[in-house]
Write an enzyme that holds these catalytic residues in place. Structure first.
Site, PDB file in Angstrom:
ATOM      1  N   GLY A 207       0.807  -1.201   0.000  1.00  0.00           N
ATOM      2  CA  GLY A 207       0.000   0.000   0.000  1.00  0.00           C
ATOM      3  C   GLY A 207       0.843   1.254   0.000  1.00  0.00           C
ATOM      4  O   GLY A 207       1.994   1.262  -0.445  1.00  0.00           O
ATOM      5  N   ILE A 208       0.248   2.315   0.539  1.00  0.00           N
ATOM      6  CA  ILE A 208       0.913   3.610   0.557  1.00  0.00           C
ATOM      7  C   ILE A 208       1.161   4.014   2.007  1.00  0.00           C
ATOM      8  O   ILE A 208       0.422   3.620   2.905  1.00  0.00           O
ATOM      9  CB  ILE A 208       0.033   4.664  -0.156  1.00  0.00           C
ATOM     10  CG1 ILE A 208       0.832   5.927  -0.452  1.00  0.00           C
ATOM     11  CG2 ILE A 208      -1.232   4.952   0.634  1.00  0.00           C
ATOM     12  CD1 ILE A 208       0.102   6.871  -1.388  1.00  0.00           C
ATOM     13  N   ALA A 210       4.173   5.351   5.282  1.00  0.00           N
ATOM     14  CA  ALA A 210       5.525   5.297   5.820  1.00  0.00           C
ATOM     15  C   ALA A 210       6.040   3.871   5.948  1.00  0.00           C
ATOM     16  O   ALA A 210       7.224   3.607   5.700  1.00  0.00           O
ATOM     17  CB  ALA A 210       5.571   6.001   7.178  1.00  0.00           C
ATOM     18  N   GLU A 230      -2.334  -3.545  -6.035  1.00  0.00           N
ATOM     19  CA  GLU A 230      -3.500  -2.679  -6.230  1.00  0.00           C
ATOM     20  C   GLU A 230      -3.029  -1.265  -6.544  1.00  0.00           C
ATOM     21  O   GLU A 230      -3.596  -0.577  -7.383  1.00  0.00           O
ATOM     22  CB  GLU A 230      -4.329  -2.715  -4.956  1.00  0.00           C
ATOM     23  CG  GLU A 230      -5.494  -1.793  -4.880  1.00  0.00           C
ATOM     24  CD  GLU A 230      -6.178  -1.926  -3.525  1.00  0.00           C
ATOM     25  OE1 GLU A 230      -6.305  -0.898  -2.843  1.00  0.00           O
ATOM     26  OE2 GLU A 230      -6.582  -3.041  -3.155  1.00  0.00           O
TER      27      GLU A 230
END
Length: 425
Positions: A207-208, A210, A230
């Protein structure tokens, strides 16, 4: 038909219509700014969406009775309206949303999209976000497009002919940026733990944020990694440029980085533009477990808001307050679990609220949504270590999870394991 203003493009919207809004970094915010005004002269409009950027203009109280947002995934712009009861959240696996459109289970009258300039053959690109918008375009009765010269052209399922648009307006503006999240000691430690679970030739979904970025930063010495995901963001760029990500050993789309949308900085969008090594595909395909499992050594890396000591993962709400959405977490957790040599990882900081709340708890908060079940969960990672829950009993799970919780909560969790579950840990 080309028009001169966004208002002229939106004039074809009628009362009671259901509108799909192109989402993520491709949110057609230029159209939404005008929609917030046009809708005041319409009744009972519904705006379907995933996560949208720069859509705060739709949260004004004057739109009640005129336009109501209906989100399959919740972000900063829609979260206040949903939790105040002024918008709706629809829990759904991301892979199944296009199916709802194509089957007619979720009707769509109008699609609002943002696309690139047309090429010499008259074809535009959906650019950085294909997701469920490809399916929406196939069923929508009317299509309204913002043609943006700044939108990158992407390959795969992103192409749409100019002739498909009932109205379109051209306007040049930057895409919504998503800056890399700040790193700290905690995210760095979690990233190192996650990276220790990655092997050469693994195929990654991530995912996105840190933690994925921290994990990617630790993979510089790996070889022949693949990407079937994704979404992706700036964290993958160094590994692509260094030749760490080659996609060489994938069985599905070897040599290609596969995704359905991307969010990041201008550097990412410049890298994406007309890059044949990247395939932006329909989310019904990218998130299909039958597709995901065909790549050996698939590893999914996702996050959570809370997990109980039996392994139930809450990822979409804080108690009864919706925070994000079901998204594609289970699509990839299950796909990775079925992949030969595959693994799924749920990684998150051990505490929240400045260290005053443990994210690992004996019981989930009342109303918390279980996105990944205890039967699907595999690796759990915090800054304090790694817990492998595969084939573990409830007692063994509790022991493993308490061991990677923040030290100040471990004694309390051990007592609660007995009080709540009858588990002696």
């Amino acid at each position: 038909m080309r028009v001169n203003t966004a208002k002229q493009a939106l004039d074809i919207i009628s009362d009671n219509e259901i509108i799909w809004c192109h989402s993520m970094a491709a949110t057609p915010y230029y159209l939404l700014q005008s929609l917030a005004k046009v809708a005041l002269n319409r009744k009972n409009l519904t705006l379907l969406q995933l996560h949208t950027e720069q859509s705060d203009c739709l949260n004004i109280p004057e739109l009640q009775g005129h336009l109501r947002q209906r989100a399959f995934f919740v972000g900063r712009c829609t979260r206040p309206a949903i939790n105040a009861g002024n918008a709706d959240y629809v829990p759904a696996f991301l892979s199944e949303i296009p199916k709802m459109f194509r089957s007619g289970e979720q009707p769509i009258d109008v699609a609002l999209i943002q696309v690139s300039l047309p090429d010499k053959h008259g074809w535009c690109s959906l650019g950085v976000s294909v997701e469920a918008t490809r399916a929406a375009l196939q069923v929508a009765k009317k299509v309204i497009a913002w043609v943006n010269p700044k939108m990158p052209r992407t390959h795969g399922d992103a192409m749409v002919p100019l002739s498909r648009f009932d109205r379109y307006v051209e306007f040049s503006a930057e895409l919504s940026p998503h800056l890399p999240a700040a790193q700290n000691t905690v995210t760095g430690q979690i990233g190192q733990h996650v990276a220790s679970l990655i092997r050469d030739r693994d195929c990654l979904q991530l995912g996105i944020g840190a933690i994925p970025d921290a994990a990617l930063a630790c993979l510089g010495n790996h070889k022949d990694l693949g990407i079937h995901t994704e979404m992706f963001s700036d964290g993958v760029l160094p590994l692509l440029e260094q030749g760490v990500i080659t996609n060489k050993y994938k069985k599905k789309h070897p040599g290609k980085t596969v995704t359905t949308f991307a969010m990041g900085t201008k550097a990412l969008y410049d890298f994406i533009d007309d890059n044949p090594e990247l395939a932006f595909l329909d989310v019904e395909y990218t998130n299909d477990t039958a597709v995901i499992r065909q790549n050996p050594q698939t590893v999914s890396i996702n996050s959570a808001l809370q997990i109980d000591i039996t392994g139930q993962v809450c990822a979409d709400s804080l108690g009864t307050k919706i925070y994000s959405g079901v998204g594609g977490q289970m699509d990839f957790v299950r796909g990775a679990g079925l992949s030969e040599g595959g693994r799924s990882i749920i990684a998150f900081p051990a505490t929240a609220a400045g260290g005053t709340v443990s994210r690992i708890s004996s019981l989930l908060s009342p109303g918390a949504g279980v996105v990944t079940t205890r039967a699907h969960v595999h690796y759990i990672v915090t800054e304090y270590g790694i817990a492998n829950l595969r084939a573990k009993s409830l007692t063994e799970r509790a022991q493993a999870l308490i061991a990677i919780s923040a030290p100040q909560f471990q004694e309390q969790l051990a007592r609660a394991a007995w009080d709540d579950w009858g588990l002696l840990v």
